[in-house]
Design a protein around this motif. Structure first.
Motif, short mmCIF file in Angstrom:
data_model
loop_
_atom_site.label_atom_id
_atom_site.label_comp_id
_atom_site.label_asym_id
_atom_site.label_seq_id
_atom_site.Cartn_x
_atom_site.Cartn_y
_atom_site.Cartn_z
N SER A 94 64.26 17.63 33.63
CA SER A 94 62.83 17.37 33.81
C SER A 94 62.12 18.69 34.10
N LEU A 95 61.07 18.97 33.33
CA LEU A 95 60.35 20.24 33.46
C LEU A 95 58.88 19.98 33.74
N LEU A 96 58.39 20.55 34.84
CA LEU A 96 57.00 20.39 35.24
C LEU A 96 56.23 21.66 34.98
N ILE A 97 54.98 21.49 34.56
CA ILE A 97 54.05 22.61 34.43
C ILE A 97 52.95 22.36 35.45
N VAL A 98 52.84 23.27 36.42
CA VAL A 98 51.95 23.07 37.58
C VAL A 98 50.81 24.08 37.52
N ARG A 99 49.60 23.56 37.72
CA ARG A 99 48.40 24.43 37.79
C ARG A 99 47.66 24.13 39.08
#
Length: 225
Positions: free
Chosen positions: A220-225
């Protein structure tokens, strides 16, 4: 003449994302090194066989690479794997170690490179498409733009301080820590999107932090801003 050890990145999951060079290298090597005890359970092998059916005809060696933080267990398994590979290299056989994603980013094969190089063997790397690039493409969003910074973070370790850094944060292999990861993101008042099993049959896309399940899978890969 000794053989060459090739680390071969097979990409994140979709066999169509394998590079032409990876395909060519798998076809050319004498031995395929599999980071598992069973090729049928090895994700990298299942990806590669779809793009390179000829891999089925190759001789395989199986290298146990346990997922643990126990340094003693890791050291022993990596040393045994290196010794196994060296046996074939010393006979003049080229070995291709298939690796999920790219071979330079938290890769399994990187644990063998230093050992082999110290013993005088030649090693080469064939780059693969990283999971975070594929995930951004699947989400249809730019990963970074302009002067934005990009931080790649292994989510199974402490991420609190990392989330305070400016720019975009990619949290890799967050599945096992998802509950804690989501809580830290909430504290930062940041937004997140996620791709689970990017490019694989079980792929799932989540476009908000609220959608992300706490029982998400390992890839599982998250992209956080």
């Amino acid at each position: 003449m000794t053989g060459i050890m090739y680390g071969i990145g097979v990409g994140p999951g979709d066999p169509e994302l394998m590079t032409l060079k990876a395909v060519k290298r798998i076809k050319s090597v004498d031995i395929i090194a599999i980071p598992h005890t069973d090729k049928e359970l090895c994700v990298a092998y299942q990806i590669a066989r779809q793009a390179v059916p000829e891999i089925e005809e190759k001789e395989c060696i199986y290298l146990s690479m346990p997922m643990t933080k126990d340094k003693k267990v890791l050291e022993e398994s990596h040393e045994l794997a290196a010794q196994t590979v060296m046996e074939y290299l010393s006979k003049g056989k080229d070995v291709g170690f298939i690796n999920l994603g790219d071979v330079s980013i938290y890769s399994t094969c990187s644990y063998l490179l230093d050992r082999l190089q110290e013993e005088g063997y030649t090693t080469r790397l064939e780059a693969g498409i990283p999971s975070f690039c594929a995930a951004a493409a699947r989400l249809g969003i730019p990963l970074v733009s302009g002067a934005e910074e990009l931080h790649i973070i292994p989510a199974s370790y402490q991420i609190k301080e990392a989330l305070q850094m400016p720019g975009v944060k990619v949290l890799m292999k967050a599945g096992r820590q998802m509950e804690a990861v989501k809580e830290e993101i909430r504290k930062c008042k940041a937004s997140a999107v996620m791709v689970e099993n990017c490019g694989m049959a079980e792929e799932k896309i989540y476009r908000s932090l609220e959608e992300i399940p706490e029982d998400a899978g390992y890839y599982s890969l998250l992209i956080v801003r």
